[in-house]
Design a protein around this motif. Structure first.
Motif, PDB file in Angstrom:
ATOM      1  N   ALA A  73       1.050  -1.213  -0.002  1.00  0.00           N
ATOM      2  CA  ALA A  73      -0.187   0.072  -0.119  1.00  0.00           C
ATOM      3  C   ALA A  73       0.870   1.218  -0.143  1.00  0.00           C
ATOM      4  O   ALA A  73       0.590   2.192  -0.507  1.00  0.00           O
ATOM      5  CB  ALA A  73      -1.067  -0.052   1.337  1.00  0.00           C
ATOM      6  N   LEU A  74       1.716   1.236   0.719  1.00  0.00           N
ATOM      7  CA  LEU A  74       2.686   2.282   0.656  1.00  0.00           C
ATOM      8  C   LEU A  74       3.303   2.553  -0.612  1.00  0.00           C
ATOM      9  O   LEU A  74       3.482   3.658  -1.137  1.00  0.00           O
ATOM     10  CB  LEU A  74       4.160   2.112   1.794  1.00  0.00           C
ATOM     11  CG  LEU A  74       3.570   2.352   3.190  1.00  0.00           C
ATOM     12  CD1 LEU A  74       4.651   2.113   4.167  1.00  0.00           C
ATOM     13  CD2 LEU A  74       2.721   3.619   3.715  1.00  0.00           C
ATOM     14  N   LEU A  75       3.929   1.519  -1.337  1.00  0.00           N
ATOM     15  CA  LEU A  75       4.773   1.507  -2.557  1.00  0.00           C
ATOM     16  C   LEU A  75       3.707   2.186  -3.573  1.00  0.00           C
ATOM     17  O   LEU A  75       3.855   2.976  -4.580  1.00  0.00           O
ATOM     18  CB  LEU A  75       4.876   0.206  -2.980  1.00  0.00           C
ATOM     19  CG  LEU A  75       6.415  -0.314  -2.397  1.00  0.00           C
ATOM     20  CD1 LEU A  75       6.498  -1.562  -2.719  1.00  0.00           C
ATOM     21  CD2 LEU A  75       7.495   0.332  -2.596  1.00  0.00           C
ATOM     22  N   GLN A  76       2.432   1.732  -3.413  1.00  0.00           N
ATOM     23  CA  GLN A  76       1.202   2.119  -4.613  1.00  0.00           C
ATOM     24  C   GLN A  76       0.689   3.770  -4.197  1.00  0.00           C
ATOM     25  O   GLN A  76       0.489   4.543  -4.792  1.00  0.00           O
ATOM     26  CB  GLN A  76       0.058   1.594  -4.289  1.00  0.00           C
ATOM     27  CG  GLN A  76       0.224   0.007  -4.913  1.00  0.00           C
ATOM     28  CD  GLN A  76      -0.937  -0.862  -4.814  1.00  0.00           C
ATOM     29  OE1 GLN A  76      -1.960  -0.670  -3.982  1.00  0.00           O
ATOM     30  NE2 GLN A  76      -1.256  -1.810  -5.600  1.00  0.00           N
ATOM     31  N   THR A  77       0.955   4.321  -2.754  1.00  0.00           N
ATOM     32  CA  THR A  77       0.623   5.658  -2.658  1.00  0.00           C
ATOM     33  C   THR A  77       1.551   6.769  -2.380  1.00  0.00           C
ATOM     34  O   THR A  77       1.513   7.872  -2.678  1.00  0.00           O
ATOM     35  CB  THR A  77      -0.330   5.620  -1.195  1.00  0.00           C
ATOM     36  OG1 THR A  77       0.533   5.001  -0.127  1.00  0.00           O
ATOM     37  CG2 THR A  77      -1.530   4.770  -1.484  1.00  0.00           C
ATOM     38  N   ILE A  78       2.711   6.382  -2.176  1.00  0.00           N
ATOM     39  CA  ILE A  78       3.747   7.275  -2.037  1.00  0.00           C
ATOM     40  C   ILE A  78       4.642   7.435  -3.428  1.00  0.00           C
ATOM     41  O   ILE A  78       5.383   6.159  -3.714  1.00  0.00           O
ATOM     42  CB  ILE A  78       4.621   6.758  -0.675  1.00  0.00           C
ATOM     43  CG1 ILE A  78       4.125   6.529   0.324  1.00  0.00           C
ATOM     44  CG2 ILE A  78       5.979   7.526  -0.579  1.00  0.00           C
ATOM     45  CD1 ILE A  78       3.458   7.946   1.030  1.00  0.00           C
ATOM     46  N   ARG A  79       4.655   8.480  -4.091  1.00  0.00           N
ATOM     47  CA  ARG A  79       5.331   8.690  -5.112  1.00  0.00           C
ATOM     48  C   ARG A  79       6.420  10.022  -4.969  1.00  0.00           C
ATOM     49  O   ARG A  79       6.350  10.611  -4.314  1.00  0.00           O
ATOM     50  CB  ARG A  79       4.238   9.038  -6.132  1.00  0.00           C
ATOM     51  CG  ARG A  79       3.611   7.990  -6.498  1.00  0.00           C
ATOM     52  CD  ARG A  79       3.924   6.441  -7.080  1.00  0.00           C
ATOM     53  NE  ARG A  79       3.159   5.527  -7.146  1.00  0.00           N
ATOM     54  CZ  ARG A  79       3.273   4.344  -7.719  1.00  0.00           C
ATOM     55  NH1 ARG A  79       4.659   3.944  -8.018  1.00  0.00           N
ATOM     56  NH2 ARG A  79       2.497   3.460  -7.831  1.00  0.00           N
TER      57      ARG A  79
END
Length: 359
Positions: free
Chosen positions: A353-359
Motif C-alpha cells: 500500500a505504501l508503494l502504491q501511494t507514496i510517489r
C-alpha cells in the motif's frame, strides 16, 4: 522497489503463498543451506542454479542467499588458521552463487547473536522481542536472543528455547557474550577487516554483492560483557564502507529496525542513513521493519505501530534511487499465528500500500 520475503528452507507451498501475496523476490535465509551443499560443505553451482530456477518457476527472482559465516569472525581473533580455512569455503560459496546466477549474498557481523533481554506484550497480546540494556543479564541473553536462524521464544521453558540449540550449525557459530571473551573495539574492526579482505576480491570477480547486516542491537558505551558492537552506529557503517568505498560488491543488508535501534530518535536515524548510503549505491537490500522505542530500550513492532515513519522511508528510498527488494523481518510472535504467516502477510500488504501511494 518491490516486495520480497526472507524464507528459511522454503517449500513449494510457502513459495506459492509468497507469489500469491505479491512478492517479486525471495531471499533464502537458510543457514547452513544443506540443499545446495556437497559432502565437503561446498555449494554446488548446479544446485544453486536449480534453486534459482525453482523459485523463478513461481514468477519470482532469487535475489539473495545467506552466507553462513560460522565462527569466522571470532576465529580470526583466536584461531587464524581455522578462520582462513573457513574463508576458503566462503569464497567457494560466493563463486558458486555467481556461477548459479544469484547476484547477492548476505551476512551478519554478529559474533554473539542478536541480543535481546525479554518478551513483552504488544498490540492485542502479541509477543514482542525486546532489548533493554538496564535489564541485561546472561540468562536473559541465552533465552531471548536470536542465534543464527534460531529465533527467540515467548518466555516458556521448552526445548526450542535458543539456549538448547547452542552449538548446533543453525546458530552460525555464535556464542553467548559471556562465553566469547573480551572483544575490544579494535578487535571488532580487525575481525571485520579480515573478513572483507578475504572475501571481497572473489565477490568482485564473480559479480556478486556482499550485503552486510550491521550489529543488532547497538550496545552501550563499553559494550556488554566486554564485547563491543562496532557497527552499532551510522559512523560505524560509514567506516565499514570506507574499507572499499569504490567497490560495487560492498554494501548493506540495510535493516531499518537495526538502524532505528542506534538512536534515541529512531526516525531521524533511519532517514539520515538512507540519505547517506542510498546515493552511494550501498543499499543492496532492505529489511523493511519497525521498532517501538530507541537506543538501548526498544521492542520489535509491526510496521504501522513503531517509531519510524515508514511512509517517509519509502519516500526517501525513492529520492535516492533505490530500486531493490523490501523484506519484512522480525515480526512479533503469537499463539494464534504460530508460523507468523499472517503477520508477514500483514507486513507485505502494508508495504504494498505504501508503494502504491507514496510517489
Amino acid at each position: 522497489m518491490y516486495l520480497g520475503e526472507q524464507l528459511i528452507d522454503p517449500t513449494d507451498e510457502r513459495l506459492r503463498l509468497s507469489a500469491q501475496l505479491g512478492c517479486e523476490g525471495i531471499v533464502v535465509d537458510t543457514r547452513p543451506n544443506r540443499s545446495v551443499l556437497d559432502d565437503n560443505g561446498h555449494w554446488i553451482p548446479q544446485k544453486v542454479t536449480d534453486l534459482r530456477r525453482w523459485i523463478e518457476s513461481y514468477g519470482m527472482a532469487l535475489d539473495c542467499m545467506a552466507l553462513d559465516l560460522g565462527a569466522i569472525l571470532l576465529d580470526s581473533l583466536k584461531d587464524l588458521d581455522k578462520a582462513k580455512a573457513r574463508a576458503a569455503i566462503l569464497r567457494q560459496h560466493i563463486a558458486a552463487a555467481g556461477e548459479g546466477g544469484v547476484p547477492m549474498v548476505k551476512f551478519t557481523v554478529a559474533m554473539v547473536g542478536i541480543t535481546r533481554t525479554g518478551v513483552i506484550d504488544g498490540r492485542g497480546g502479541m509477543k514482542c522481542s525486546t532489548f533493554k540494556a538496564s535489564d541485561y543479564h546472561p540468562e536473559a541473553d541465552a533465552r531471548f536472543s536470536y542465534w543464527g536462524t534460531v529465533l527467540p521464544e515467548d518466555g516458556k521453558e521448552a526445548p526450542d528455547t535458543p539456549v538448547y540449540d547452542k552449538g548446533n550449525p543453525e546458530t552460525g557459530g555464535q556464542l553467548l557474550a559471556t562465553e566469547a571473551g573480551v572483544i575490544s573495539y579494535d578487535d571488532g574492526w580487525r575481525a571485520i577487516d579480515f573478513l572483507i579482505e578475504e572475501l571481497l576480491p572473489t565477490a568482485e570477480k564473480a559479480g556478486v554483492k556482499l550485503a552486510c547486516h550491521p550489529h543488532d542491537p547497538a550496545y552501550p558505551p563499553g559494550g556488554l560483557n566486554g564485547v563491543h558492537h562496532v557497527m552499532g552506529s551510522i559512523e560505524g557503517m560509514k567506516r565499514f564502507i570506507s574499507i572499499a568505498p569504490e567497490s560495487p560488491s560492498l554494501g548493506f543488508n540495510f535493516c531499518q529496525g537495526t538502524i532505528a535501534e542506534m538512536s534515541s530518535d529512531p526516525n531521524a536515524a533511519v532517514q539520515e542513513a538512507i540519505q547517506t548510503f542510498g546515493p552511494l549505491g550501498k543499499i543492496f537490500m532492505v529489511h523493511f521493519r519497525n521498532i517501538k522505542g530507541g537506543y538501548l530500550d526498544f521492542r520489535e513492532a509491526m510496521p504501522d505501530e513503531g517509531s519510524v515513519d515508514m511512509a517517509a522511508s519509502i519516500r526517501a528510498y525513492r529520492e535516492v534511487g533505490y530500486k531493490g527488494i523490501l523484506c519484512p523481518d522480525h515480526v512479533p510472535l503469537s499463539d494464534v499465528d504460530p508460523g507468523r504467516e499472517r503477520f508477514f502477510s500483514f507486513c507485505l500488504g502494508y508495504t504494498k500500500a505504501l508503494l502504491q501511494t507514496i510517489r
